[in-house]
Design a protein around this motif. Structure first.
Motif, PDB file in Angstrom:
ATOM      1  N   ALA A  29       0.831  -1.199   0.000  1.00 33.51           N
ATOM      2  CA  ALA A  29       0.000   0.000   0.000  1.00 33.51           C
ATOM      3  C   ALA A  29       0.867   1.250   0.000  1.00 33.51           C
ATOM      4  O   ALA A  29       1.909   1.309   0.663  1.00 33.51           O
ATOM      5  N   GLU A  30       0.436   2.257  -0.710  1.00 44.06           N
ATOM      6  CA  GLU A  30       1.207   3.502  -0.816  1.00 44.06           C
ATOM      7  C   GLU A  30       1.436   4.135   0.556  1.00 44.06           C
ATOM      8  O   GLU A  30       2.466   4.766   0.790  1.00 44.06           O
ATOM      9  N   GLU A  31       0.482   3.959   1.471  1.00 42.66           N
ATOM     10  CA  GLU A  31       0.636   4.534   2.806  1.00 42.66           C
ATOM     11  C   GLU A  31       1.892   4.024   3.507  1.00 42.66           C
ATOM     12  O   GLU A  31       2.436   4.702   4.389  1.00 42.66           O
ATOM     13  N   ASN A  32       2.358   2.835   3.127  1.00 47.45           N
ATOM     14  CA  ASN A  32       3.522   2.236   3.793  1.00 47.45           C
ATOM     15  C   ASN A  32       4.855   2.690   3.210  1.00 47.45           C
ATOM     16  O   ASN A  32       5.913   2.282   3.714  1.00 47.45           O
TER      17      ASN A  32
ATOM     18  N   VAL B 139       6.500   5.408   3.370  1.00 45.24           N
ATOM     19  CA  VAL B 139       7.356   6.114   4.325  1.00 45.24           C
ATOM     20  C   VAL B 139       8.119   5.117   5.184  1.00 45.24           C
ATOM     21  O   VAL B 139       9.289   5.357   5.553  1.00 45.24           O
ATOM     22  N   PHE B 140       7.509   3.988   5.492  1.00 42.90           N
ATOM     23  CA  PHE B 140       8.208   2.935   6.241  1.00 42.90           C
ATOM     24  C   PHE B 140       9.300   2.315   5.388  1.00 42.90           C
ATOM     25  O   PHE B 140      10.440   2.139   5.844  1.00 42.90           O
ATOM     26  N   TRP B 141       8.987   1.978   4.135  1.00 39.25           N
ATOM     27  CA  TRP B 141       9.974   1.350   3.265  1.00 39.25           C
ATOM     28  C   TRP B 141      11.159   2.270   2.995  1.00 39.25           C
ATOM     29  O   TRP B 141      12.297   1.812   2.882  1.00 39.25           O
ATOM     30  N   GLU B 142      10.910   3.557   2.893  1.00 39.04           N
ATOM     31  CA  GLU B 142      12.023   4.507   2.708  1.00 39.04           C
ATOM     32  C   GLU B 142      12.990   4.434   3.879  1.00 39.04           C
ATOM     33  O   GLU B 142      14.209   4.475   3.694  1.00 39.04           O
ATOM     34  N   ARG B 143      12.459   4.316   5.090  1.00 45.35           N
ATOM     35  CA  ARG B 143      13.327   4.238   6.271  1.00 45.35           C
ATOM     36  C   ARG B 143      14.072   2.909   6.304  1.00 45.35           C
ATOM     37  O   ARG B 143      15.244   2.852   6.707  1.00 45.35           O
ATOM     38  N   VAL B 144      13.400   1.832   5.919  1.00 38.67           N
ATOM     39  CA  VAL B 144      14.069   0.530   5.835  1.00 38.67           C
ATOM     40  C   VAL B 144      15.281   0.626   4.914  1.00 38.67           C
ATOM     41  O   VAL B 144      16.379   0.152   5.231  1.00 38.67           O
TER      42      VAL B 144
ATOM     43  N   GLY C  35       5.839  -2.330  -7.926  1.00 40.73           N
ATOM     44  CA  GLY C  35       6.815  -1.312  -8.295  1.00 40.73           C
ATOM     45  C   GLY C  35       7.694  -0.868  -7.145  1.00 40.73           C
ATOM     46  O   GLY C  35       8.564   0.002  -7.311  1.00 40.73           O
ATOM     47  N   LEU C  36       7.496  -1.456  -5.940  1.00 38.96           N
ATOM     48  CA  LEU C  36       8.271  -1.052  -4.769  1.00 38.96           C
ATOM     49  C   LEU C  36       9.765  -1.197  -4.994  1.00 38.96           C
ATOM     50  O   LEU C  36      10.552  -0.306  -4.638  1.00 38.96           O
ATOM     51  N   PHE C  37      10.185  -2.303  -5.615  1.00 40.91           N
ATOM     52  CA  PHE C  37      11.619  -2.544  -5.785  1.00 40.91           C
ATOM     53  C   PHE C  37      12.220  -1.734  -6.921  1.00 40.91           C
ATOM     54  O   PHE C  37      13.447  -1.626  -7.019  1.00 40.91           O
TER      55      PHE C  37
END
Length: 330
Positions: free
Chosen positions: A149-152, A154-159, A209-211
């Motif tokens: 989900a797009e809302e997450n 910000v979490f993936w950026e920090r990861v 598209g996350l990766f």
């Protein structure tokens, strides 16, 4: 083999036990089995004795499923994640600092808070990454937000900024998605439903598209990849046939490329050599790692299988220890 590192090894806390109703799990698995599991989830010293006995040097601990992801009240989830991470550091790692590590618990009910808690756990408590138990309940027990989900984001950026992996661990499917298991409730969890739920979740991440946006992300899947080493070639073949269809996501590359570049798999709870060899053939021996899934599985059984499996000794050393050393900087 001595010196093994195990990565999917579970614990709980007294506070977390008060939040979850485990009666359904006890009914499916058998009360005697779950009573012993529940005892060992709270144990500290006995697990280290078992590690000594079965050649396991280090284990990475994580909060058992369904974990923080099942808490429907965001403020409670945020507070519980923080309390859990502090508890695991004080009650486990500090008692056996050379033997135990932890994956952080995070409350993705609020992705920005989850990012902050991950950073605190990694930089202040020594966590080696995060473990997420599947989808996150949002609003109620039958409402979910998946990790793509797009809302997450910000979490993936920090990861990505922290350069740590995320272990995607299973949980049971949503109640509204369990009709196929009616009359066969033992299939809902680890025997079958876990694998279907988690492999589909992983494919969502690949297609989202996350990766492409964050190419350095690394995801770990247990149970020899939840069936994906065998199923992914068929998935890719059909998606390429359906290239003019709908619902294909935003991925710029083939799913096999993401699997081989952004994913690792572990042997947790899947102590069979032929599937191990299949996983190695699909993802490479540099991306497979040993795990047990204790206390749901036996360290004795896992170690006895792995130590004598008919694989090359070089691969045994990589899978048993060196790949985890490299991934986590241990």
């Amino acid at each position: 083999m001595l010196g093994k590192i195990a990565l999917e090894e579970h614990v709980t806390t007294p506070a977390n036990n008060e939040l979850w109703d485990s009666s359904g799990e006890a009914a499916r698995n058998g009360k005697a089995y779950m009573d012993e599991v529940d005892r060992r989830l709270l144990d500290v010293d006995e697990r280290v004795e078992l590690m000594d006995r079965h050649g396991i040097d280090v284990t990475v601990l994580s909060l058992t499923s369904p974990g923080i992801q099942s808490i429907t009240e965001p403020e409670t989830a945020i507070a519980t994640a923080r309390q859990t991470n502090d508890y695991l550091r004080e009650e486990y790692v500090d008692r056996h600092p050379s033997r135990l590590r932890v994956f952080a618990a995070v409350a993705l009910q609020d992705p920005a808070s989850a990012a902050d808690e991950l950073e605190r756990a990694v930089t202040q408590l020594g966590a080696v990454g995060a473990l997420v138990n599947g989808y996150t309940n949002i609003g109620g027990p039958d409402e979910a937000r998946y990790l793509d989900a797009e809302e997450n984001f910000v979490f993936w950026e920090r990861v990505a900024a922290l350069n740590v992996p995320v272990y995607l661990h299973p949980r049971e499917p949503l109640p509204s998605q369990t009709k196929i298991y009616q009359g066969y409730s033992s299939l809902v969890g680890s025997a079958w439903g876990f694998g279907h739920e988690t492999s589909t979740h992983a494919v969502r991440l690949m297609l989202s598209g996350l990766f492409d946006r964050l190419p350095r992300l690394r995801i770990i899947l247990g149970h020899l990849g939840e069936g994906l080493p065998f199923l992914l070639p068929r998935l890719q073949h059909r998606l390429e046939k359906q290239h003019d269809g709908t619902g294909l996501g935003k991925a710029e590359r083939r799913v096999s490329e993401y699997f081989s570049e952004n994913f690792y798999v572990t042997t947790s709870g899947h102590f069979h050599t032929k599937p191990l060899l299949d996983a190695v053939s699909e993802i490479g021996s540099d991306r497979v790692m040993f795990s047990v899934d204790y206390p749901y599985e036996s360290m004795a059984e896992a170690a006895a299988w792995f130590d004598s499996a008919l694989i090359a000794e070089n691969d045994r050393a990589k899978i048993g220890r060196h790949n985890a050393e490299r991934l986590f900087g241990l």
